[in-house]
Design a protein around this motif. Structure first.
Motif, short mmCIF file in Angstrom:
data_model
loop_
_atom_site.label_atom_id
_atom_site.label_comp_id
_atom_site.label_asym_id
_atom_site.label_seq_id
_atom_site.Cartn_x
_atom_site.Cartn_y
_atom_site.Cartn_z
N GLU A 25 6.94 -7.34 8.34
CA GLU A 25 6.32 -6.32 7.51
C GLU A 25 7.38 -5.61 6.67
OE1 GLU A 25 3.30 -5.49 6.85
OE2 GLU A 25 2.28 -6.84 8.24
N ALA A 52 -0.28 -0.11 -1.62
CA ALA A 52 -1.38 -0.71 -0.84
C ALA A 52 -2.10 -1.79 -1.64
CB ALA A 52 -2.37 0.38 -0.43
N LEU A 53 -2.25 -1.54 -2.94
CA LEU A 53 -2.91 -2.53 -3.79
C LEU A 53 -2.04 -3.76 -3.98
CD1 LEU A 53 -5.44 -3.14 -5.39
CD2 LEU A 53 -4.42 -1.97 -7.37
N LYS A 55 0.15 -4.83 -1.87
CA LYS A 55 0.17 -5.58 -0.62
C LYS A 55 -1.11 -6.42 -0.46
CE LYS A 55 2.26 -3.85 2.86
NZ LYS A 55 2.70 -3.09 4.06
N LYS A 56 -2.24 -5.85 -0.91
CA LYS A 56 -3.49 -6.59 -0.84
C LYS A 56 -3.48 -7.80 -1.78
CE LYS A 56 -8.50 -6.00 -1.31
NZ LYS A 56 -9.61 -5.06 -1.62
N GLN A 57 -2.85 -7.60 -2.96
CA GLN A 57 -2.82 -8.66 -3.97
C GLN A 57 -1.82 -9.76 -3.63
OE1 GLN A 57 -4.81 -8.64 -6.60
NE2 GLN A 57 -3.94 -10.14 -8.01
N GLY A 59 0.36 -9.72 -0.66
CA GLY A 59 0.88 -9.67 0.71
C GLY A 59 0.92 -11.01 1.42
N ASP A 60 -0.16 -11.79 1.30
CA ASP A 60 -0.21 -13.08 2.03
C ASP A 60 0.89 -14.03 1.58
OD1 ASP A 60 -2.34 -12.17 3.44
OD2 ASP A 60 -3.86 -13.26 2.30
#
Length: 443
Positions: A25, A52-53, A55-57, A59-60
């Motif tokens: 992380e 946060a956005l 990481k959502k976009q 992150g994977d």
């Protein structure tokens, strides 16, 4: 990050690498923080997209990169600290296949380490290097061979055509009484016994004289390239227009010029230089083999089983194809190595590792100029495609390594010979040939 040893037997090594979820992380956050100032997204000013956005976009994808970098880093650190050098590509497997974000990552690392290679004192290695000076008879023999290869044909007055003679013929081929395309020619020079025509054709012209005619009866082979003729009976109406006998070219200045020399003396000099190079190359094969025999008896260390197994399979496969030359492809049953193959593989692996270690310690390198020369020399085997071959080697690391390896080995051999006690021994060409044949018998 934790690295735990699970196997240490001989040269086999096994480890478990655990990468904590918190470390992954942190690495992802680090990457996002580094990239945030340059990212633009609809509805936000450049560099102001919320973490946060991001990481959502992304992150994977970044998590995958973080895993790979962490594992690669752990492996690099392990090899640096342990001093191990893997014999082949290490095997890395993820153990928790049901991994989900928030879990630690666990992988297993397994490999065979290269052994410790002992230092070898080469000063007590005694070898004889065979030296052959081309004799006048050798040069004469080579000249006669050149003259024979440059042979011409002269009219054979009143004689019958014999095997080895050249007949100049007109012929007309027919199948079922009808001429076929490509079955006729005029003033065609045919050397009897050259087997350049359909089987049985040339033999039927033996004994004919100039001006005689003959109907030659043959059958096209079943595998003949022209399908409309394959396996069919045919006749050829032949007329012998001239019969010529072979004559060797004269050994004189004219022969020399045909082979690019200024005169006969210059050609003899060229032949002498070529023979000297040939004898020197053959003598090097002998002294190299004798050196390897000596080194094989001086060292003994554990060998990586995977290298021996791979080498044994390659030897078995190569020898099988030599014994079965008609099989061109590799769609044959798997060839199982024998005990003899394995023994030879052990020798090759042992000597290969030793020479590699000696070369590394002696800082032996292969220069770009040496590689270019080797590539150009091999490219000549592909007339008209030299450039493509050159580019292929440059763009293919494996092909480049296959060409670099023998150059490196030869330079290491020279390095070792410089330290050994090598004495020159003058011998005849026949004695050198006998030594070469002895090497073949020992293989």
């Amino acid at each position: 990050m934790q690295v735990t040893e699970t196997l240490n037997e001989g040269l086999k090594r096994g480890y478990t690498i655990t990468v904590p979820a918190a470390d992954l992380e942190a690495k992802v956050d680090e990457k996002l923080t580094e990239a945030q100032p340059t990212i633009e997204m609809k509805g936000f000013r450049k560099g102001k997209v919320p973490m946060a956005l991001l990481k959502k976009q992304f992150g994977d994808r970044l998590m995958g990169e973080a895993m790979q970098e962490s594992i690669d880093g752990a492996m690099s650190k392990h090899f640096e600290e342990s001093g191990d050098r893997p014999a082949m590509q290490p095997k890395v497997e993820m153990t928790n296949q049901d991994w989900t974000p928030g879990d630690d990552v666990e992988v297993t690392l397994s490999y065979e380490a290269l052994p410790e290679i002992p230092d070898v004192d080469f000063s007590d290695v005694e070898l004889e290097r065979l030296v052959v000076e081309p004799a006048e008879a050798d040069v004469t023999e080579a000249l006669e061979s050149l003259a024979k290869s440059a042979q011409a044909y002269e009219t054979k007055k009143g004689g019958k055509a014999a095997k080895g003679d050249q007949v100049v013929i007109d012929f007309l081929g027919k199948v079922d009484g009808e001429p076929f395309e490509g079955g006729a020619a005029e003033d065609y020079p045919l050397v009897l016994g050259s087997d350049s025509f359909i089987p049985g054709f040339e033999d039927q012209l033996i004994g004919l004289k100039k001006g005689e005619e003959k109907v030659v009866e043959v059958t096209f082979p079943a595998e003949y390239q022209a399908e409309n003729l394959a396996g069919k009976a045919a006749t050829f109406d032949c007329t012998v227009k001239e019969v010529k006998k072979p004559v060797d070219a004269k050994i004189d200045d004219e022969l020399a010029k045909r082979f690019g020399a200024e005169d006969l003396d210059a050609l003899k000099t060229q032949i002498g230089e070529r023979l000297t190079a040939e004898y020197s190359g053959a003598a090097r094969q002998v002294v190299k083999r004798r050196l390897l025999d000596a080194l094989d008896g001086k060292v003994d260390f554990a060998l990586p089983p995977s290298l021996v197994e791979a080498e044994a399979k390659q030897i078995a496969h190569q020898l099988w194809h030599e014994e079965n030359p008609d099989v061109q492809g590799h769609d044959h049953p798997e060839i199982e190595p024998t005990e003899e193959h394995t023994k030879l593989a052990e020798r090759r692996v042992r000597l290969g590792l030793l020479l590699a270690e000696v070369g590394q310690k002696a800082e032996v390198t292969v220069s770009d100029a040496e590689m270019t020369q080797a590539i150009m020399q091999q490219a000549r085997q592909y007339p008209g495609q030299e450039r493509e071959f050159f580019q292929f080697v440059q763009q293919n690391p494996q092909a480049a390594q296959q060409m670099r390896a023998p150059i490196f080995e030869d330079k290491v051999i020279d390095h070792v010979l410089d330290q050994a006690k090598v004495t020159d021994k003058p011998v005849s060409k026949d004695e050198l040939q006998a030594e070469l044949e002895k090497l073949e018998d020992e293989t």
